[in-house]
Design an enzyme around this catalytic site. Sequence first.
Site, PDB file in Angstrom:
ATOM      1  N   GLU A   1       0.876  -1.163   0.000  1.00  0.00           N
ATOM      2  CA  GLU A   1       0.000   0.000   0.000  1.00  0.00           C
ATOM      3  C   GLU A   1       0.924   1.227   0.000  1.00  0.00           C
ATOM      4  OE1 GLU A   1      -4.167   0.920   2.413  1.00  0.00           O
ATOM      5  OE2 GLU A   1      -2.468   0.224   3.564  1.00  0.00           O
TER       6      GLU A   1
ATOM      7  N   ASN B   1      -6.024  -1.147   6.898  1.00  0.00           N
ATOM      8  CA  ASN B   1      -6.384  -1.287   8.312  1.00  0.00           C
ATOM      9  C   ASN B   1      -7.691  -0.608   8.680  1.00  0.00           C
ATOM     10  OD1 ASN B   1      -4.440  -3.008   9.618  1.00  0.00           O
ATOM     11  ND2 ASN B   1      -2.978  -1.567   8.757  1.00  0.00           N
TER      12      ASN B   1
END
Length: 296
Positions: A151, A189
């Site tokens: 990411e 997350n």
Amino acid sequence: MKNISVIGSGTMGNGIAHLFAQQGFSVALVDLSLDQLNKGMETISKNIDRQIAKGTHTEVEKAAFLQRIVPFTTLSEGVELADLVVEAATEKLEIKLKLFQELDRLAPSSAILASNTSSISITQIAAVTKRPTQVIGMHFMNPVPVMKLVEVIRGYATSEETIRRIMDLSLQLEKVPVEVRDYPGFVANRILMPMINEAIYTLFEGVAGVSEIDTVIKLGMAHPMGPLQLADFIGLDVCLSILRVLHEGFGNPKYAPCPLLVTMVAEGFKGMKSGEGFYCYPAGIKENPVSPRFLS
Ligand code: NAD
């Protein structure tokens, strides 16, 4: 890029060092103590042995990979040649801010400073440096040599050039980079941690036991690992820190960490790395589920 400095040799840092060394880069691995560095190097060695057992690498390659990783306990020595620094130290804002001030002072002015943070603002980290255009999030997944995703987080000031170089480097590492904006928890997350937190609440409220919760998600949703086992694997302290960033960042009570998670971390139950979490890990391998003692 040739010289990579990795800061932190814990769960993620040793995996990141392993990956770069395997792909031919020279790696300086920095941690606070020799003891911690030795543990990191041991883990890398064991993980390469696993790759050898699967036939992906040979003993000769193992020796070459390990030779490319040089451990340091002094930050100035560890970053003096860096083309890229990947910071993978403890997920605490004050630690990251202090480290990035130091990295900015000590690393060559041309170096890109990347953080592997799971949730802390890249913009905030970049703001303590004099090179915010060269600060970026490079968020690897655990276990780093295996998981395909990186990411890539664009901070407010991150330049196009820095983004392009990190996207290209990720491809060179045979990963799949995905660019996202700087927002609490980014994408990975923000979506994963509420699920893990909800699994812990489900246990806390007595709806089902550890293995029942994990079995429902594994078999019902085709996840390779249940959320409680995954929390152990990530590190319960890391999960708690990320949830706190989400809770504070959005100001929304839905992200409040479950009291069971808070208590377990306070008592030192951090999951796999401490030997016990929702399961026990006597030899680093998952065994029986533990009904957390704070529940009875
Ligand atoms: P960890 O607790 O396993 O390791 C952290 C390491 O950083 C320790 O070895 C510690 O000694 C070292 N450290 C602390 N301060 C330092 C300093 N000033 N200089 C050098 N080393 C220092 O943590 P981890 O799970 O490897 O997480 C590291 C980073 O990666 C965090 O930002 C975390 O959010 C992120 N991350 C973790 C996971 C995961 O699954 N655990 C996944 C993706 C990203």
